[in-house]
Design a protein around this motif. Structure first.
Motif, PDB file in Angstrom:
ATOM      1  N   ASP A 154       0.844  -1.279   0.031  1.00 28.20           N
ATOM      2  CA  ASP A 154      -0.012  -0.004  -0.035  1.00 28.20           C
ATOM      3  C   ASP A 154       0.728   1.063   0.066  1.00 28.20           C
ATOM      4  O   ASP A 154       0.472   2.336  -0.687  1.00 28.20           O
ATOM      5  CB  ASP A 154      -0.755   0.072   1.132  1.00 28.20           C
ATOM      6  N   LEU A 155       2.008   1.317   0.896  1.00 26.35           N
ATOM      7  CA  LEU A 155       2.938   2.372   0.609  1.00 26.35           C
ATOM      8  C   LEU A 155       3.317   2.503  -0.770  1.00 26.35           C
ATOM      9  O   LEU A 155       3.275   3.905  -1.061  1.00 26.35           O
ATOM     10  CB  LEU A 155       3.896   2.167   1.531  1.00 26.35           C
ATOM     11  N   VAL A 158       3.631   6.979  -1.202  1.00 26.23           N
ATOM     12  CA  VAL A 158       4.448   7.597   0.005  1.00 26.23           C
ATOM     13  C   VAL A 158       5.829   6.986   0.558  1.00 26.23           C
ATOM     14  O   VAL A 158       6.510   7.948   1.425  1.00 26.23           O
ATOM     15  CB  VAL A 158       3.567   7.493   1.072  1.00 26.23           C
ATOM     16  N   ILE A 159       6.299   6.142  -0.122  1.00 29.48           N
ATOM     17  CA  ILE A 159       7.784   5.767   0.209  1.00 29.48           C
ATOM     18  C   ILE A 159       8.836   6.716  -0.171  1.00 29.48           C
ATOM     19  O   ILE A 159       8.661   7.070  -1.385  1.00 29.48           O
ATOM     20  CB  ILE A 159       8.016   4.428  -0.578  1.00 29.48           C
ATOM     21  N   PRO A 160       9.623   7.250   0.710  1.00 30.25           N
ATOM     22  CA  PRO A 160      10.530   8.262   0.418  1.00 30.25           C
ATOM     23  C   PRO A 160      11.549   7.542  -0.672  1.00 30.25           C
ATOM     24  O   PRO A 160      12.031   6.482  -0.528  1.00 30.25           O
ATOM     25  CB  PRO A 160      11.120   8.680   1.436  1.00 30.25           C
ATOM     26  N   VAL A 192       7.597  -3.160  -0.412  1.00 27.92           N
ATOM     27  CA  VAL A 192       6.635  -3.260   0.798  1.00 27.92           C
ATOM     28  C   VAL A 192       7.282  -1.705   1.436  1.00 27.92           C
ATOM     29  O   VAL A 192       6.622  -0.826   1.836  1.00 27.92           O
ATOM     30  CB  VAL A 192       6.662  -4.227   1.735  1.00 27.92           C
ATOM     31  N   ASP A 193       8.574  -1.668   1.693  1.00 25.34           N
ATOM     32  CA  ASP A 193       9.278  -0.567   2.528  1.00 25.34           C
ATOM     33  C   ASP A 193      10.747  -0.673   2.652  1.00 25.34           C
ATOM     34  O   ASP A 193      11.103  -1.849   2.092  1.00 25.34           O
ATOM     35  CB  ASP A 193       8.518  -0.349   3.865  1.00 25.34           C
ATOM     36  N   TRP A 194      11.290   0.341   3.010  1.00 31.51           N
ATOM     37  CA  TRP A 194      12.955   0.233   3.419  1.00 31.51           C
ATOM     38  C   TRP A 194      12.913  -0.613   4.254  1.00 31.51           C
ATOM     39  O   TRP A 194      12.242  -0.678   5.364  1.00 31.51           O
ATOM     40  CB  TRP A 194      13.311   1.562   3.490  1.00 31.51           C
ATOM     41  N   VAL A 195      14.202  -1.331   4.340  1.00 36.36           N
ATOM     42  CA  VAL A 195      14.865  -1.986   5.730  1.00 36.36           C
ATOM     43  C   VAL A 195      16.471  -1.641   5.749  1.00 36.36           C
ATOM     44  O   VAL A 195      16.894  -1.267   4.865  1.00 36.36           O
ATOM     45  CB  VAL A 195      14.661  -3.592   5.557  1.00 36.36           C
ATOM     46  N   LEU A 196      16.835  -1.684   6.901  1.00 38.67           N
ATOM     47  CA  LEU A 196      18.310  -1.644   7.285  1.00 38.67           C
ATOM     48  C   LEU A 196      18.965  -2.999   7.400  1.00 38.67           C
ATOM     49  O   LEU A 196      18.553  -3.588   8.340  1.00 38.67           O
ATOM     50  CB  LEU A 196      18.454  -0.620   8.238  1.00 38.67           C
ATOM     51  N   VAL A 197      19.992  -3.471   6.739  1.00 37.37           N
ATOM     52  CA  VAL A 197      20.402  -4.554   6.865  1.00 37.37           C
ATOM     53  C   VAL A 197      22.018  -4.315   7.683  1.00 37.37           C
ATOM     54  O   VAL A 197      22.835  -3.661   6.996  1.00 37.37           O
ATOM     55  CB  VAL A 197      20.663  -5.378   5.613  1.00 37.37           C
ATOM     56  N   GLU A 198      22.192  -5.100   8.652  1.00 40.20           N
ATOM     57  CA  GLU A 198      23.433  -4.955   9.355  1.00 40.20           C
ATOM     58  C   GLU A 198      24.076  -6.265   9.434  1.00 40.20           C
ATOM     59  O   GLU A 198      23.527  -7.459   9.903  1.00 40.20           O
ATOM     60  CB  GLU A 198      23.367  -4.311  10.808  1.00 40.20           C
ATOM     61  N   LEU A 238      10.582  -6.489  -0.618  1.00 32.15           N
ATOM     62  CA  LEU A 238       9.489  -6.933  -1.380  1.00 32.15           C
ATOM     63  C   LEU A 238       8.579  -7.750  -0.691  1.00 32.15           C
ATOM     64  O   LEU A 238       8.473  -8.354   0.314  1.00 32.15           O
ATOM     65  CB  LEU A 238      10.168  -7.791  -2.352  1.00 32.15           C
ATOM     66  N   ALA A 239       7.206  -7.808  -1.588  1.00 38.57           N
ATOM     67  CA  ALA A 239       6.096  -8.213  -0.938  1.00 38.57           C
ATOM     68  C   ALA A 239       6.285  -9.857  -0.439  1.00 38.57           C
ATOM     69  O   ALA A 239       5.636 -10.323   0.374  1.00 38.57           O
ATOM     70  CB  ALA A 239       4.963  -8.231  -1.846  1.00 38.57           C
ATOM     71  N   ASP A 240       7.179 -10.449  -1.313  1.00 34.98           N
ATOM     72  CA  ASP A 240       7.119 -11.934  -0.904  1.00 34.98           C
ATOM     73  C   ASP A 240       8.255 -12.306   0.031  1.00 34.98           C
ATOM     74  O   ASP A 240       8.809 -13.329   0.520  1.00 34.98           O
ATOM     75  CB  ASP A 240       7.560 -12.674  -2.005  1.00 34.98           C
ATOM     76  N   GLY A 241       8.784 -11.007   0.785  1.00 29.37           N
ATOM     77  CA  GLY A 241       9.724 -11.223   1.989  1.00 29.37           C
ATOM     78  C   GLY A 241      11.147 -11.180   1.645  1.00 29.37           C
ATOM     79  O   GLY A 241      12.118 -11.144   2.251  1.00 29.37           O
ATOM     80  N   SER A 242      11.544 -11.014   0.324  1.00 30.83           N
ATOM     81  CA  SER A 242      12.802 -10.880  -0.328  1.00 30.83           C
ATOM     82  C   SER A 242      13.394  -9.516  -0.046  1.00 30.83           C
ATOM     83  O   SER A 242      12.857  -8.477  -0.063  1.00 30.83           O
ATOM     84  CB  SER A 242      12.981 -11.121  -1.913  1.00 30.83           C
ATOM     85  N   VAL A 243      14.721  -9.385   0.541  1.00 29.54           N
ATOM     86  CA  VAL A 243      15.373  -8.252   0.812  1.00 29.54           C
ATOM     87  C   VAL A 243      16.416  -8.196  -0.617  1.00 29.54           C
ATOM     88  O   VAL A 243      17.281  -8.853  -0.667  1.00 29.54           O
ATOM     89  CB  VAL A 243      16.090  -8.351   2.096  1.00 29.54           C
TER      90      VAL A 243
END
Length: 1002
Positions: free
Chosen positions: A791-792, A797-799, A834-840, A864-869
């Motif tokens: 939806d974002l 609306v995702i920056p 889906v949105d941004w994530v931060l991987v460390e 992504l929608a299927d859980g892929s980063v």
């Protein structure tokens, strides 16, 4: 209630539908809710099932539509629920209709039709979701209209879906009776929509294709008896009939009209003619239209928020402005457009709206919006109640308020004072047009000469607000200007010989502070010529500019200088010789260096769509710095030529796509970064030539009808070499073999527009790749087998820049757990995000010793929608070029979910380190303490850590959710990531997760 806007041509209102009983068999069991043998009066009724807890479906004997009983559907949850009948056998390609009668006389809830289709394996295919019920003391019939079963559909589910309304009391009831699910394939067409397209023309929309039409069959009754002399079937969509030459002309008034097709025996109620906007105002003295009949409106766009809202007016003065609410509608119109559109009146939380809009046509562009009307600060004083004069008549209108002071700021809301005599009034400035004031700066404590904007009702205030559109809508009171200053030349970079650059000129007071000019200030540039004294302006000896009245600065574009030289300055001289001249800092004019940008993919002959829609070519920047190709030229050796207008940045080691059509729904599904004109790709032989603004050739590819280059149809030609290889050698090109994820949709033409595709070797990957899978519990969709909502993304609306470096404090927290200063950004958000994530990444012997001190790398990425980063191109795995001494552990952060760390080391397989957090309880450190089971056997990150302190507690409700509640956008309090912060975020996310904490070692 969450509002879902569907295209108007697919939306069918709750009208008395003219279905004739007995024509088709009702495929529902117990459609009249007369049988209660299995569960008794407490329900649910025989043959029907409930979708979840928090709702009941009990026997009702008093409020009925037909027979002895109806069903009383009551719910106490903000989550979407439904009463359904599943496994209804259907025939693929057949037309079906689901209807039911509803009694909705309670403002806290709504219901609507839903039909979902399933294949032979029981997998969900697609669904239809109709319009909502309205509060009415009478029964209303809800219908899906005629729906065609998908090609692989075997069964369907018929659902009565129920929803809470924002601000509800905690419970709601809707009565349902006399449901039907029938095969309407053999029935005659039915009118499902109608709306005026002018004073003498209208469109009639049927549920099936129309093959013949006769204007004498049509009559319009209501305000007057009207006939039409012409009737034609639409050439593209045969479900639409265009009626024209009405006799007499249609009148826009609040009398509901009836269009009848006597040849078929079907009719439809609507408001004929062009409806004045004033009739959609709740307190209009001349009367108000209802909320269940469609109408056509005409007006000039005065504001556009680029998300869901557009404001129009059909005249100056009270009751002539209105908000249009529709997802996607803002992208169709611009400020100054005069538009003709259809929609429905709605009052949502005391805000007048026209919803479910459909643009009929843009009549003209570039007009001046009506107004602004001058009002006083007391007209929208914060103590004025909703639907009350003097504020209510100005709602939706473009107005101006003069001479006020900004007193305070809280959560994107400015409180202002306005004084008249001994009395001070207070009004508010809101961000309903410029979301979160992304483009507007307002100073607390400053006095302003005026503000212009549109008025709305902010129900969480609650008060009326004025919402400015841009910085020019605010005129600040300042000291008088005394001097000019040249504050910027080419953004601080040395301009190139014969290349356009910008110069910023500012009016300043004696202290060097920007000062607003009271009248136009015209100025002329001169130059010192540099150390050589030879550098001058190209095209003449001077350039000129104007600081407009009410502004403090202006940017002069298109300045060019030659020849090369050092120590150059530009001076701005006031033509009236009132303001002191201002001189720039010294700069150099340098010889241009041809950037290394190459042509890497060409779609010259698409087959899934037409050439003029699907053609494109791809550019790749081989350098480590982004390059703006604004003003560059694309051409061939014949007459095709296009000059790129506007900034078009090719990212470092990245791609842009230039195409013939920038609408992905039309062009075959690719993302077009720039749409060219007057340029075409020959199907067999042609040249793609890229030149700098001065004509210097940057790159050239000449393809040759299959002699040395491939000659595909329905697939792109792809350059397979490295940046060092010759891309004008056909031996280095192949036909694309895959339709890659930069396309939307699984079928169609093949290629990899905008990415380093399977067939390409442009991006040399060092180090190792990391392949992660993780779900967020907030946006997770139940019953989809591992999918999250986007939806974002769909709401835009995702920056484009990574969000993990916000201004502090972040929701009262000065140390968010994911604080990260990286500069990752994109020009557009890829498909499926889906949105941004931060991987460390952490390097440690075991997870307990993998503390923050063991961190060796961080990178912002997309989920992504299927859980892929994935990386910023939306498809590739994350790449890291670091050394691992022990074991590699991955931490995944999200801005409002609790972070997780892999319980065990990532598994290395041929240089790819993989880990699936979702596959089991023990995959995240801490087990069930560290993540949550979102569906049987599938685990995800715990939502509702809104302030990013690693815990879900009262602070997330008070400091985050309560602040964002009732707002929409990219919000910390939107725990479900549907762009809305509402009760669903609190009840479904915060309540069950309160008390949880991240199990990532500090």
């Amino acid at each position: 209630m969450k509002r879902l806007i569907l295209p108007i041509m697919l939306l069918f209102m709750a009208v008395l539908f003219s279905y004739q009983p007995g024509i088709s068999q009702n495929l529902l069991t117990n459609p009249g809710f007369e049988d209660w043998t299995l569960n008794g009066p407490g329900g649910p009724p025989d043959g029907w099932a409930l979708s979840g807890s928090g709702m009941t479906a009990s026997q009702e004997a008093a409020t009925i539509h037909g027979g002895t009983y109806s069903v009383n559907v009551t719910w106490t949850t903000t989550s979407t629920r439904w009463i359904e009948q599943t496994g209804i056998p259907v025939t693929a390609g057949g037309n079906y209709q689901f209807t039911f009668w509803a009694f909705d006389n309670m403002p806290d809830g709504r219901a609507r039709v839903a039909v979902r289709w399933f294949d032979s394996g029981g997998s969900f295919i697609e669904g239809f979701y109709g319009d909502y019920t309205v509060d009415d003391p009478a029964w209303q019939q809800m219908t899906s209209g005629s729906l065609q079963a998908p090609a692989n559909a075997v069964t369907a589910s018929a659902e009565v879906r129920i929803y809470d309304v924002s601000g509800w009391s905690g419970t709601a009831t809707v009565y349902v009776d006399d449901a039907e699910f029938v095969n309407v394939s053999g029935q005659p067409p039915v009118i499902v929509n109608a709306f005026a397209t002018g004073t003498n023309t209208m469109d009639v929309v049927y549920d099936k294709d129309i093959t013949t039409v006769d204007p004498s069959d049509y009559t319009l009754s209501g305000t007057a008896n009207i006939s039409f002399s012409t009737a034609t079937i639409d050439g593209t969509n045969p479900k639409i009939v265009h009626l024209s030459n009405s006799i007499p002309a249609m009148t826009g008034d609040i009398t509901v009209d009836l269009i009848s097709d006597d040849g078929i025996g079907t009719s439809f109620e609507f408001y004929a003619g062009i409806m004045p906007v004033e009739y959609a105002h709740a307190t209009n003295p001349g009367g108000v239209m209802d909320e269940i009949h469609i109408a056509t409106f005409r007006g000039i766009v005065s504001a556009n928020d680029a998300y869901n809202n557009v404001w129009i007016a059909d005249n100056s003065g009270q009751y002539h402005g209105m908000l249009i609410y529709g997802n996607g509608f803002p992208a169709s119109v611009n400020v100054g457009d005069e538009i003709l559109f259809s929609g429905f009146k709605s009052e949502y939380n005391n805000l007048n709206e026209i919803i479910n809009p459909s643009l009929i046509t843009v009549l003209s562009t570039g007009l001046t919006p009506y107004g602004p009307d001058m009002i006083t600060g007391s007209d929208i004083d914060e103590n004025i109640a909703a639907n009350t004069t003097p504020a209510e008549p100005w709602e939706g209108q473009l107005v101006t308020i003069e001479n006020f002071t900004v007193e305070s700021y809280t959560a994107y809301d400015y409180k202002c004072s306005w004084t008249e005599g001994p009395t001070t009034y207070y009004f508010h400035i809101g961000d309903n047009v410029d979301f979160q004031f992304a483009n507007i700066s307002i100073s607390v404590g400053a006095s302003y000469q005026s503000i212009t904007g549109v008025i709305d009702w902010y129900w969480t205030g609650p008060y009326y607000r004025i919402n400015p559109r841009n910085q020019a809508d605010l005129v600040q009171i300042s000291n008088p200007p005394v001097q000019l200053a040249v504050t910027s030349v080419n953004g601080g970079m040395n301009p190139m010989v014969n290349f356009d650059f910008d110069v910023v000129v500012q009016a300043q007071d004696a202290g060097g502070v920007p000062a607003v000019v009271s009248g136009d200030v015209n100025f002329t540039f001169t130059t010192n010529g540099g150390v050589s004294g030879l550098v001058g302006f190209v095209g003449g000896t001077t350039f000129t500019g104007t600081i407009p009245s009410g502004f403090s600065e202006v940017t002069v574009t298109g300045v060019q200088m030659a020849p090369a030289g050092a120590g150059v300055t530009i001076t701005a001289n006031d033509d009236a010789m009132i303001l002191t001249p201002g001189t720039s800092a010294a700069f150099d004019v340098v010889e241009p260096v041809i950037p290394d940008i190459i042509i890497t993919e060409i779609m010259q002959n698409p087959s899934a769509v037409t050439d003029n829609a699907g053609e494109y070519f791809e550019l790749f920047n081989t350098t480590s710095s982004p390059i703006d190709i604004n003003g560059w030229i694309i051409k061939d050796d014949d007459t095709d030529v296009d000059t790129i207008e506007g900034s078009l940045i090719v990212p470092a080691m990245g791609f842009v796509v230039l195409g013939s059509n920038d609408t992905s729904a039309v062009n075959g599904g690719y993302t077009c970064n720039y749409m060219y004109e007057n340029y075409f790709l020959g199907n067999s032989v042609d040249e793609v030539v890229l030149c700098m603004p001065d004509g210097s050739e940057v790159d050239r590819v000449v393809y040759d009808n299959g002699v040395t280059f491939p000659d595909p149809n329905g697939a792109a030609m792809v350059f397979t070499g490295t940046p060092a290889d010759d891309n004008n050698n056909g031996a280095n090109w192949v036909t694309a073999t895959l339709r890659e994820l930069t396309y939307t949709g699984a079928s169609g033409d093949l290629g990899s527009p905008g990415t380093n595709g399977f067939d390409q070797n442009l991006v040399v990957v060092a180090g190792f790749n990391v392949d992660l899978k993780v779900f967020l519990s907030g946006p997770y969709i139940q019953g989809m087998g591992g999918m999250m909502n986007t939806d974002l993304l769909s709401n835009g609306v995702i920056p484009i820049a990574q969000p993990f470096n916000p201004a502090l404090p972040y929701y009262s927290n000065n140390n968010p757990s994911w604080l990260y200063a990286g500069t990752e950004s994109v020009t557009a958000i890829p498909t499926g995000v889906v949105d941004w994530v931060l991987v460390e990444l952490r390097d440690a012997a075991n997870v307990n010793s993998a503390t923050g001190a063991t961190m060796i790398a961080q990178k912002a990425a997309f989920l992504l929608a299927d859980g892929s980063v994935v990386g910023l191109d939306g498809t590739s795995m994350l790449n890291f070029n670091v050394t691992i001494a022990n074991n590699l552990f991955a931490v995944v952060y999200h801005r409002n979910h609790l972070a997780v760390i892999s319980a065990g080391p990532l598994v290395n397989n041929a240089g790819v380190y993989s880990y699936d957090f979702s596959s089991g309880e023990s995959q995240a450190n801490g087990g069930s303490l560290g993540h949550i089971e979102v569906e049987t056997g599938i685990w995800g990150m715990i939502s509702a850590d809104g302030n990013a302190d690693g815990q879900t507690n009262n602070a997330d409700k008070i400091d985050v959710w309560a602040i964002d509640a009732a707002n929409s956008g990219y919000l910390g309090g939107d725990f479900t990531l549907d762009t809305q912060c509402n009760n669903q975020d609190k009840v479904d996310a915060w309540v069950p997760n309160s008390g949880a904490s991240s199990q990532v070692p500090n």
